[in-house]
Design an enzyme around this catalytic site. Structure first.
Site, PDB file in Angstrom:
ATOM      1  CB  SER A   9     -16.370  48.643 -12.557  1.00  0.00           C
ATOM      2  OG  SER A   9     -17.569  48.473 -13.279  1.00  0.00           O
TER       3      SER A   9
ATOM      4  CD  GLN B 168     -40.852  50.725 -32.092  1.00  0.00           C
ATOM      5  OE1 GLN B 168     -40.677  50.475 -30.895  1.00  0.00           O
ATOM      6  NE2 GLN B 168     -41.817  51.521 -32.522  1.00  0.00           N
TER       7      GLN B 168
ATOM      8  CD  GLU C  37     -17.371  36.993 -19.443  1.00  0.00           C
ATOM      9  OE1 GLU C  37     -16.385  37.212 -20.132  1.00  0.00           O
ATOM     10  OE2 GLU C  37     -17.981  35.916 -19.408  1.00  0.00           O
TER      11      GLU C  37
HETATM   12  N1  CAA Z   1      -3.713  40.694 -19.463  1.00  0.00           N
HETATM   13  C1  CAA Z   1      -2.611  40.608 -18.646  1.00  0.00           C
HETATM   14  N2  CAA Z   1      -2.349  41.513 -17.671  1.00  0.00           N
HETATM   15  C2  CAA Z   1      -3.230  42.521 -17.502  1.00  0.00           C
HETATM   16  C3  CAA Z   1      -4.387  42.669 -18.303  1.00  0.00           C
HETATM   17  C4  CAA Z   1      -4.608  41.715 -19.320  1.00  0.00           C
HETATM   18  N3  CAA Z   1      -5.674  41.774 -20.122  1.00  0.00           N
HETATM   19  N4  CAA Z   1      -5.065  43.757 -17.896  1.00  0.00           N
HETATM   20  C5  CAA Z   1      -4.370  44.293 -16.879  1.00  0.00           C
HETATM   21  N5  CAA Z   1      -3.266  43.546 -16.641  1.00  0.00           N
HETATM   22  C6  CAA Z   1      -2.221  43.791 -15.647  1.00  0.00           C
HETATM   23  C7  CAA Z   1      -1.589  45.149 -15.879  1.00  0.00           C
HETATM   24  O1  CAA Z   1      -0.542  45.092 -16.824  1.00  0.00           O
HETATM   25  C8  CAA Z   1      -1.091  45.519 -14.483  1.00  0.00           C
HETATM   26  O2  CAA Z   1       0.119  44.868 -14.222  1.00  0.00           O
HETATM   27  P1  CAA Z   1       1.509  45.694 -13.994  1.00  0.00           P
HETATM   28  O3  CAA Z   1       1.224  46.637 -12.848  1.00  0.00           O
HETATM   29  O4  CAA Z   1       2.506  44.640 -13.687  1.00  0.00           O
HETATM   30  O5  CAA Z   1       1.733  46.404 -15.295  1.00  0.00           O
HETATM   31  C9  CAA Z   1      -2.142  44.883 -13.571  1.00  0.00           C
HETATM   32  O6  CAA Z   1      -2.793  43.861 -14.342  1.00  0.00           O
HETATM   33  C10 CAA Z   1      -3.168  45.890 -13.105  1.00  0.00           C
HETATM   34  O7  CAA Z   1      -3.781  46.427 -14.264  1.00  0.00           O
HETATM   35  P2  CAA Z   1      -4.483  47.868 -14.259  1.00  0.00           P
HETATM   36  O8  CAA Z   1      -3.570  48.877 -13.641  1.00  0.00           O
HETATM   37  O9  CAA Z   1      -4.980  48.113 -15.630  1.00  0.00           O
HETATM   38  O10 CAA Z   1      -5.679  47.593 -13.226  1.00  0.00           O
HETATM   39  P3  CAA Z   1      -6.886  48.514 -12.776  1.00  0.00           P
HETATM   40  O11 CAA Z   1      -7.111  48.326 -11.331  1.00  0.00           O
HETATM   41  O12 CAA Z   1      -6.749  49.886 -13.318  1.00  0.00           O
HETATM   42  O13 CAA Z   1      -8.161  47.778 -13.446  1.00  0.00           O
HETATM   43  C11 CAA Z   1      -9.775  47.191 -15.108  1.00  0.00           C
HETATM   44  C12 CAA Z   1      -8.318  47.506 -14.742  1.00  0.00           C
HETATM   45  C13 CAA Z   1      -9.706  46.963 -16.607  1.00  0.00           C
HETATM   46  C14 CAA Z   1     -10.762  48.282 -14.784  1.00  0.00           C
HETATM   47  C15 CAA Z   1     -10.198  45.865 -14.389  1.00  0.00           C
HETATM   48  O14 CAA Z   1     -10.408  46.066 -13.028  1.00  0.00           O
HETATM   49  C16 CAA Z   1     -11.446  45.253 -14.998  1.00  0.00           C
HETATM   50  O15 CAA Z   1     -11.384  44.573 -16.035  1.00  0.00           O
HETATM   51  N6  CAA Z   1     -12.637  45.449 -14.349  1.00  0.00           N
HETATM   52  C17 CAA Z   1     -13.834  44.756 -14.745  1.00  0.00           C
HETATM   53  C18 CAA Z   1     -13.902  43.433 -14.049  1.00  0.00           C
HETATM   54  C19 CAA Z   1     -14.772  42.438 -14.750  1.00  0.00           C
HETATM   55  O16 CAA Z   1     -14.725  42.287 -15.959  1.00  0.00           O
HETATM   56  N7  CAA Z   1     -15.571  41.721 -13.980  1.00  0.00           N
HETATM   57  C20 CAA Z   1     -16.440  40.729 -14.516  1.00  0.00           C
HETATM   58  C21 CAA Z   1     -16.306  39.464 -13.739  1.00  0.00           C
HETATM   59  S1  CAA Z   1     -17.034  38.052 -14.495  1.00  0.00           S
HETATM   60  C22 CAA Z   1     -18.706  38.239 -14.382  1.00  0.00           C
HETATM   61  O17 CAA Z   1     -19.232  39.186 -14.823  1.00  0.00           O
HETATM   62  C23 CAA Z   1     -19.509  37.155 -13.732  1.00  0.00           C
HETATM   63  C24 CAA Z   1     -19.679  35.951 -14.498  1.00  0.00           C
HETATM   64  O18 CAA Z   1     -19.841  34.902 -13.913  1.00  0.00           O
HETATM   65  C25 CAA Z   1     -19.684  35.973 -15.974  1.00  0.00           C
END
Ligand code: CAA
Length: 377
Positions: free
Chosen positions: A130, A334, A361
């Site tokens: 996450s 169910q 995801e």
């Molecule tokens: N589009 C563009 N930029 C984005 C964005 C988006 N959707 N989301 C965040 N950013 C940018 C932010 O603007 C920020 O940039 P600035 O500092 O320049 O403003 C930077 O990215 C960091 O963003 P956050 O501060 O929001 O980052 P965070 O560390 O707080 O994390 C989070 C945010 C939403 C929790 C993120 O870590 C997240 O999505 N976690 C889940 C990860 C995930 O989905 N993993 C799945 C992987 S795929 C999988 O499951 C396997 C597979 O094979 C299918």
């Protein structure tokens, strides 16, 4: 939003429907039992053209719009969600390259994927799921090359990929701003595949660890600029999450279809069970959730087609559709009772397949965080 399909979309949907019924459905339980990746079936689907549909026309693809992708992913998801996820992850890898906007890279990756290649998205690690920005896979610049070291896990298509999109940090102290994204091609020295997951559901998809030991890639494999990797991952995931929602809609519809069929035939107390109000109310709820989920998927995809940012809409879509899939499949089991719980009918498998949609995801809790961040902007 009225979901009206064009003549072309209906033809495509019917083509997918026939393929799934004839070439996939008869083999599902065997592969599900073994937890095996049905490579030959995937190859057959590629021959029919169900592959890399979203690669732009300018790069030799057919550049299918997102709304039509919704139609296809739902149709595949109804029968075999793992197959749709396999397709989605190749798209997710391609999407990250498209986000990088470098034509040479886009063409290079399109040329590898289009003839039948798989793509993988390597973000998650054993200690960072996450909290993706805390990843540990390291990258060091060495002359004109970059050298990657680390391990990724839960990587869909990891064992079969021809192209890996890999996220690595220049310096963990920089957080998200230290992350870079790279194209790593199959066969690159130091790249290896680790443990394969033995999963509860989606057993016809391949999920495994991918290991990078002194993997050297040229600078031309860096997507965007140094430090832009996290944004590339997040933008890729925006679309991926909406696709994910469409597949979950397919799961819902598959469960509704099986359950309604059963409820019309199965008789208790002298009548088909669909006539019992307790069952009927559950079926109506299943339909409500399915239709609402579909609306959210089409909404996010239509917005993407208009070139709008869909961070919030994709998170809403992914979250609701995944919860809907879990509820609808659980209710289907169910209603069908012992038969629903049995492998003789498709709903127990759809229920197993549905669970991961609340997890991968970005978990549904993370989606809520994304929605909240967007609301607070
Ligand atoms: N589009 C563009 N930029 C984005 C964005 C988006 N959707 N989301 C965040 N950013 C940018 C932010 O603007 C920020 O940039 P600035 O500092 O320049 O403003 C930077 O990215 C960091 O963003 P956050 O501060 O929001 O980052 P965070 O560390 O707080 O994390 C989070 C945010 C939403 C929790 C993120 O870590 C997240 O999505 N976690 C889940 C990860 C995930 O989905 N993993 C799945 C992987 S795929 C999988 O499951 C396997 C597979 O094979 C299918």
């Amino acid at each position: 939003m009225a979901i009206v399909l064009t003549e072309e979309q209906i033809q495509l949907r019917d083509l997918v429907r026939d393929f799934m019924a004839g070439e996939v459905k008869p083999y599902i339980s065997e592969f599900d039992e073994k937890g095996e990746f049905p490579l030959e079936i995937y190859r057959k689907s590629f021959e029919l053209g169900f592959h890399c549909l979203d690669i732009p026309e300018g790069n030799g693809g057919i550049g299918l719009d997102n709304k039509t992708m919704c139609v296809i992913l739902e149709e595949i998801g109804k029968v075999e969600p793992a197959m749709a996820i396999t397709m989605l992850c190749t798209s997710l890898a391609m999407k990250c390259v498209l986000v990088g906007k470098n034509q040479e890279q886009i063409q290079r990756v399109a040329d590898i994927l289009m003839p039948g290649g798989f793509g993988a998205f390597c973000l998650t690690e054993p200690d960072s799921g996450s909290d993706a920005a805390s990843l540990r896979t390291s990258v060091v610049k060495d002359g004109d090359d970059y050298v990657l070291n680390g391990s990724k896990c839960f990587s869909t298509n990891g064992g079969y990929a021809d192209v890996y999109i890999v996220f690595a940090t220049l310096d963990r102290k920089l957080g998200a701003k230290g992350i870079c994204a790279f194209i790593v091609e199959k066969g690159t020295p130091g790249l290896s595949v680790g443990k394969h997951e033995n999963k509860m559901g989606l057993r016809l998809s391949n999920t495994c660890d991918v290991i990078f030991q002194d993997v050297r890639v040229p600078a031309k494999n860096l997507l965007g600029k140094e430090g832009e990797g996290f944004k590339i991952a997040m933008e890729g995931l925006d679309e991926g999450r909406a696709y994910n929602g469409s597949i979950a809609v397919g799961i819902c519809q598959g469960a509704v279809d099986a359950c309604v069929r059963y409820a019309k035939e199965r008789r208790t107390f002298g009548v088909p069970i669909i006539q019992h109000q307790a069952v009927g109310m559950m079926l109506a709820d299943m339909e409500i959730y399915t239709e609402a989920a579909r609306q959210l998927a089409y909404n996010a995809m239509s917005m993407a087609d208009e070139g709008k940012k869909i961070t919030k809409e994709a998170a809403i879509c992914k979250c609701f559709c995944a919860d809907a899939a879990m509820k609808v499949t659980t209710d289907a089991v169910q209603i069908m009772g012992g038969y629903g719980y049995s492998k003789e009918y498709p709903v127990e498998k759809l229920m197993r397949d549905a669970k991961i949609f609340q997890i991968f995801e970005g978990t549904n809790q993370i989606q809520r965080l994304v929605i909240l961040k967007e609301m607070a902007r």
